[in-house]
Enzyme design. Structure first.
Site, mmCIF file in Angstrom:
data_model
loop_
_atom_site.group_PDB
_atom_site.id
_atom_site.type_symbol
_atom_site.label_atom_id
_atom_site.label_comp_id
_atom_site.label_asym_id
_atom_site.label_seq_id
_atom_site.Cartn_x
_atom_site.Cartn_y
_atom_site.Cartn_z
ATOM 1 N N GLY A 134 1.476 -0.909 4.998
ATOM 2 C CA GLY A 134 0.629 -0.898 3.816
ATOM 3 C C GLY A 134 -0.577 0.016 4.010
ATOM 4 O O GLY A 134 -0.930 0.381 5.133
ATOM 5 N N CYS A 135 -1.209 0.377 2.903
ATOM 6 C CA CYS A 135 -2.323 1.328 2.961
ATOM 7 C C CYS A 135 -3.564 0.728 3.621
ATOM 8 O O CYS A 135 -4.122 1.308 4.554
ATOM 9 C CB CYS A 135 -2.632 1.865 1.569
ATOM 10 S SG CYS A 135 -2.859 0.605 0.302
ATOM 11 N N PHE A 136 -4.014 -0.443 3.149
ATOM 12 C CA PHE A 136 -5.131 -1.112 3.812
ATOM 13 C C PHE A 136 -4.790 -1.379 5.275
ATOM 14 O O PHE A 136 -5.621 -1.203 6.176
ATOM 15 C CB PHE A 136 -5.450 -2.439 3.128
ATOM 16 C CG PHE A 136 -6.485 -2.364 2.047
ATOM 17 C CD1 PHE A 136 -7.683 -1.685 2.239
ATOM 18 C CD2 PHE A 136 -6.285 -2.992 0.833
ATOM 19 C CE1 PHE A 136 -8.646 -1.628 1.246
ATOM 20 C CE2 PHE A 136 -7.247 -2.955 -0.168
ATOM 21 C CZ PHE A 136 -8.431 -2.265 0.034
#
Length: 332
Positions: A134-136
């Site tokens: 995921g990005c976070f």
């Protein structure tokens, strides 16, 4: 040439995947699947690609490919693979969260490797299936992995991270309308963001022993996510109590990332524009009393999604890790 297929090519991550692969020197795009846009020119949906490709979306799936990118929503990748048997020789890179956690990392005869090169580079090179982070999760993990690798995550980590509007996907919602997002800032999923679970698993792996991380809403990681009024990028600001001097911290981080192409440690303060439009992560450190302050920045659609997926593809096929990803930041 590597033949690539894309499922879910009309969204933000699909568009970024196309932008990279159209110019990748060793990839041929075999098809781009989008049931809602079948027959339409790709450049009619992703207008930035006008003049770059005459490909059209299709609702068909070809097995005459080497790699398949799943640029679909969370929950949809698993449903797609259950409904559409894919030849075992075809490598799969999934950008959803469906296979990221250890307990969900397999489906039928496919086992997925967590695709964070700064943690699992050797595993990725021999993998047939990748669960893209995921990005976070990517941004935060890259700020903390060096500490975890030396067993130095023993006190609470305070994390405040702000993401651009593209992190919410292309489908409209109340919080993605321009009139709501512009000149606005808001907090969401405080202490309970779903990426905490994959962050925790990676930090435990790097640590080599259990950590009291808990899952969402508990443990060492205190995470406050924010929605920013900009389009793309993530800035994570973190601090932890530490006995390291600032110089010792820099040496630790610089040594950890010495063999990695896209993560760089800056001794000068950093800002988001340095990474927007690139596959880079920049990390900056400061020592304030007994606290180590860590800033980590990425482009959420590239290093946080499609760029990292292509980086993983390059590793899986024995290509130069940076192939197709030598992108300059959109600094102005």
């Amino acid at each position: 040439m590597i033949k690539a297929g894309i499922i879910g090519g009309a969204g933000y991550t699909g568009g970024e995947m196309l932008r990279i692969l159209v110019n990748h020197p060793q990839v041929e795009i075999a098809f781009v699947n989008s049931s809602s846009n079948a027959g339409n020119l790709i450049s009619d949906v992703h207008t930035d690609l006008f003049g770059d490709t005459d490909l059209r979306f299709t609702d068909q799936i070809s097995q005459d490919i080497d790699v398949l990118f799943l640029c679909v929503g969370h929950g949809d990748a698993k449903k797609f693979l259950e409904a559409n048997p894919i030849d075992e020789r075809i490598k799969i890179i999934d950008l959803s969260q469906d296979f990221r956690l250890n307990r969900n990392s397999s489906i039928e005869n496919r086992q997925f490797v967590y695709g964070l090169p700064e943690l699992n580079k050797d595993k990725i090179q021999s993998a047939r299936n990748i669960a893209n982070p995921g990005c976070f999760a990517t941004c935060i993990q890259l700020g903390l992995l060096p500490l975890a690798s030396k067993g130095l995550l023993q006190s609470e980590v305070h994390i405040n991270a702000t993401t651009g509007s593209t992190g919410a996907g292309q489908s409209l919602s109340k919080t993605s309308h321009f009139s709501w997002r512009n000149n606005n800032l808001s907090i969401y999923k405080a202490f309970e963001h779903q990426h905490l679970n994959e962050i925790g698993e990676s930090l435990v792996q790097a640590n080599g022993a259990p950590l009291p991380l808990g899952g969402t809403g508990g443990g060492l990681l205190t995470f406050i996510p924010q929605r920013g009024d900009f389009t793309r990028g993530i800035l994570a600001a973190m601090y932890i109590e530490s006995d390291l001097t600032e110089e010792q911290a820099y040496e630790l981080y610089e040594n950890y990332y010495a063999g990695h192409s896209f993560t760089h440690v800056s001794r000068k303060n950093i800002d988001l524009k340095q990474v927007v439009n690139t596959n880079k992560c920049l990390v900056h450190l400061e020592k304030h009393g007994n606290k180590l302050f860590i800033i980590s920045i990425i482009d959420n659609l590239l290093k946080g999604a499609s760029g990292q997926a292509v980086q993983n593809m390059n590793l899986m096929f024995g290509l130069e890790e940076t192939a197709g990803l030598k992108l300059k930041a959109a600094n102005f």
